[in-house]
Design a protein around this motif. Structure first.
Motif, PDB file in Angstrom:
ATOM      1  N   SER A 218     -30.557 -37.363   8.935  1.00 22.93           N
ATOM      2  CA  SER A 218     -29.050 -36.383   9.009  1.00 22.93           C
ATOM      3  C   SER A 218     -28.934 -35.867   7.687  1.00 22.93           C
ATOM      4  O   SER A 218     -27.886 -35.148   7.636  1.00 22.93           O
ATOM      5  CB  SER A 218     -28.103 -37.154   9.466  1.00 22.93           C
ATOM      6  OG  SER A 218     -27.619 -38.610   8.489  1.00 22.93           O
ATOM      7  N   LEU A 219     -29.558 -36.388   6.606  1.00 23.17           N
ATOM      8  CA  LEU A 219     -29.206 -35.696   5.198  1.00 23.17           C
ATOM      9  C   LEU A 219     -29.978 -34.349   4.913  1.00 23.17           C
ATOM     10  O   LEU A 219     -30.853 -33.953   5.374  1.00 23.17           O
ATOM     11  CB  LEU A 219     -30.089 -36.668   3.887  1.00 23.17           C
ATOM     12  CG  LEU A 219     -29.503 -38.204   3.770  1.00 23.17           C
ATOM     13  CD1 LEU A 219     -30.280 -38.801   2.992  1.00 23.17           C
ATOM     14  CD2 LEU A 219     -28.222 -38.049   3.368  1.00 23.17           C
ATOM     15  N   ARG A 220     -29.024 -33.699   4.222  1.00 22.75           N
ATOM     16  CA  ARG A 220     -29.385 -32.265   3.852  1.00 22.75           C
ATOM     17  C   ARG A 220     -29.793 -32.343   2.651  1.00 22.75           C
ATOM     18  O   ARG A 220     -29.010 -32.276   1.598  1.00 22.75           O
ATOM     19  CB  ARG A 220     -28.224 -31.447   3.950  1.00 22.75           C
ATOM     20  CG  ARG A 220     -27.666 -31.367   5.563  1.00 22.75           C
ATOM     21  CD  ARG A 220     -26.625 -30.339   5.721  1.00 22.75           C
ATOM     22  NE  ARG A 220     -25.389 -30.637   5.004  1.00 22.75           N
ATOM     23  CZ  ARG A 220     -24.545 -31.457   5.406  1.00 22.75           C
ATOM     24  NH1 ARG A 220     -24.613 -32.167   6.605  1.00 22.75           N
ATOM     25  NH2 ARG A 220     -23.431 -31.803   4.680  1.00 22.75           N
ATOM     26  N   ILE A 221     -31.216 -32.155   2.346  1.00 26.14           N
ATOM     27  CA  ILE A 221     -31.651 -31.938   0.886  1.00 26.14           C
ATOM     28  C   ILE A 221     -32.046 -30.911   0.287  1.00 26.14           C
ATOM     29  O   ILE A 221     -32.945 -30.320   1.213  1.00 26.14           O
ATOM     30  CB  ILE A 221     -32.900 -33.119   1.073  1.00 26.14           C
ATOM     31  CG1 ILE A 221     -32.566 -34.401   1.631  1.00 26.14           C
ATOM     32  CG2 ILE A 221     -33.503 -33.439  -0.435  1.00 26.14           C
ATOM     33  CD1 ILE A 221     -33.372 -35.501   2.092  1.00 26.14           C
ATOM     34  N   TYR A 222     -31.755 -30.517  -0.778  1.00 22.62           N
ATOM     35  CA  TYR A 222     -32.285 -29.438  -1.651  1.00 22.62           C
ATOM     36  C   TYR A 222     -32.792 -29.616  -2.972  1.00 22.62           C
ATOM     37  O   TYR A 222     -32.322 -30.199  -3.509  1.00 22.62           O
ATOM     38  CB  TYR A 222     -31.172 -28.563  -1.905  1.00 22.62           C
ATOM     39  CG  TYR A 222     -30.303 -27.906  -0.669  1.00 22.62           C
ATOM     40  CD1 TYR A 222     -30.544 -26.755  -0.237  1.00 22.62           C
ATOM     41  CD2 TYR A 222     -29.191 -28.539   0.036  1.00 22.62           C
ATOM     42  CE1 TYR A 222     -29.856 -26.017   0.850  1.00 22.62           C
ATOM     43  CE2 TYR A 222     -28.667 -28.122   0.998  1.00 22.62           C
ATOM     44  CZ  TYR A 222     -28.969 -26.919   1.677  1.00 22.62           C
ATOM     45  OH  TYR A 222     -28.283 -26.158   2.733  1.00 22.62           O
ATOM     46  N   ILE A 223     -34.049 -28.982  -2.985  1.00 23.38           N
ATOM     47  CA  ILE A 223     -34.750 -29.022  -4.163  1.00 23.38           C
ATOM     48  C   ILE A 223     -34.600 -27.576  -4.955  1.00 23.38           C
ATOM     49  O   ILE A 223     -34.974 -26.568  -4.440  1.00 23.38           O
ATOM     50  CB  ILE A 223     -36.352 -29.522  -4.142  1.00 23.38           C
ATOM     51  CG1 ILE A 223     -36.567 -30.405  -3.274  1.00 23.38           C
ATOM     52  CG2 ILE A 223     -37.078 -29.361  -5.145  1.00 23.38           C
ATOM     53  CD1 ILE A 223     -36.162 -31.609  -3.596  1.00 23.38           C
ATOM     54  N   SER A 224     -33.530 -27.762  -5.901  1.00 22.86           N
ATOM     55  CA  SER A 224     -33.196 -26.504  -6.484  1.00 22.86           C
ATOM     56  C   SER A 224     -33.644 -26.411  -7.913  1.00 22.86           C
ATOM     57  O   SER A 224     -34.381 -27.363  -8.571  1.00 22.86           O
ATOM     58  CB  SER A 224     -31.572 -26.711  -6.829  1.00 22.86           C
ATOM     59  OG  SER A 224     -31.211 -25.526  -7.151  1.00 22.86           O
ATOM     60  N   GLY A 225     -33.601 -25.315  -8.804  1.00 23.63           N
ATOM     61  CA  GLY A 225     -34.125 -25.081  -9.810  1.00 23.63           C
ATOM     62  C   GLY A 225     -35.064 -23.652  -9.994  1.00 23.63           C
ATOM     63  O   GLY A 225     -34.818 -22.885  -9.020  1.00 23.63           O
TER      64      GLY A 225
END
Length: 199
Positions: free
Chosen positions: A3-10
């Protein structure tokens, strides 16, 4: 965990896609949303020089607006389906618009339909911001080629955006791939534990 919404940003050339691929074996069943920018560039048949911000600011803004719209749609689709996901961009297109085109372009982006609802959900998502490292800078003939100072400036714009919208994020400062994965997984375990889930 699902259920986690995970973003790899940069910034570009920070190894976001590599981090995601390194994480996949540890996150079975998690939906992955990657390479939106590359798909949009290819769909238009654009080459890198076509959307260079100095020579073609209109196309550069169009590209980043389309990436932002695609991100909003992907986020909404996954939210409605009540599924977690792992994505390689967050508000990144807005940071590009502000850095290369100025505050007016950013304010135009702020009024994008669906953005406010996405921002509200980002406030309870997990966002990892990958810090630039000189060893990661490369030329893939698709993305902009930037100096380390430019990438660090971009990171500053991105952090400022997250602060503006009260979106928490976790900085990933290390270069080593396994250290990055271990750091992210440890954070996710702690986060999931606090939510009563398992990783």
């Amino acid at each position: 965990m699902e259920s986690l919404r995970i973003y790899i940003s940069g910034a570009h050339s920070t190894g976001k896609t590599t981090v995601i691929h390194d994480l996949l074996p540890y996150l079975p069943g998690v939906r992955v949303e990657v390479e939106t920018a590359r798909r949009i560039i290819n769909s238009h048949g654009w080459r890198r020089d076509d959307f260079h911000p100095d020579r073609s600011p209109e196309l550069f803004e169009q590209l980043n607006r389309e990436i932002l719209l695609a991100n909003i749609e992907l986020e909404k689709e996954n939210f409605v389906a009540q599924r977690g996901f792992l994505c390689d961009r967050c508000l990144d297109p807005m940071a590009y618009m502000e850095m290369y085109l100025g505050p007016e372009a950013l304010e135009r982006a702020v009024h994008t339909e669906g953005l406010s609802a996405m921002i509200a959900r980002l406030q309870t998502s997990v966002i990892f911001l990958i810090e630039p490292q000189p060893e990661c800078i490369s030329d893939d003939s698709v993305r902009l080629v930037s100096t380390l100072d430019e990438l660090r400036t971009y990171s500053t714009h991105l952090k400022r955006l997250y602060a503006r919208f009260h979106i928490p994020y976790v900085t990933v400062p290390m270069l080593d791939r396994q250290e990055r994965v271990s750091f992210i997984l440890q954070y996710l375990r702690e986060k999931s534990s606090s939510l009563g889930e398992s990783v």
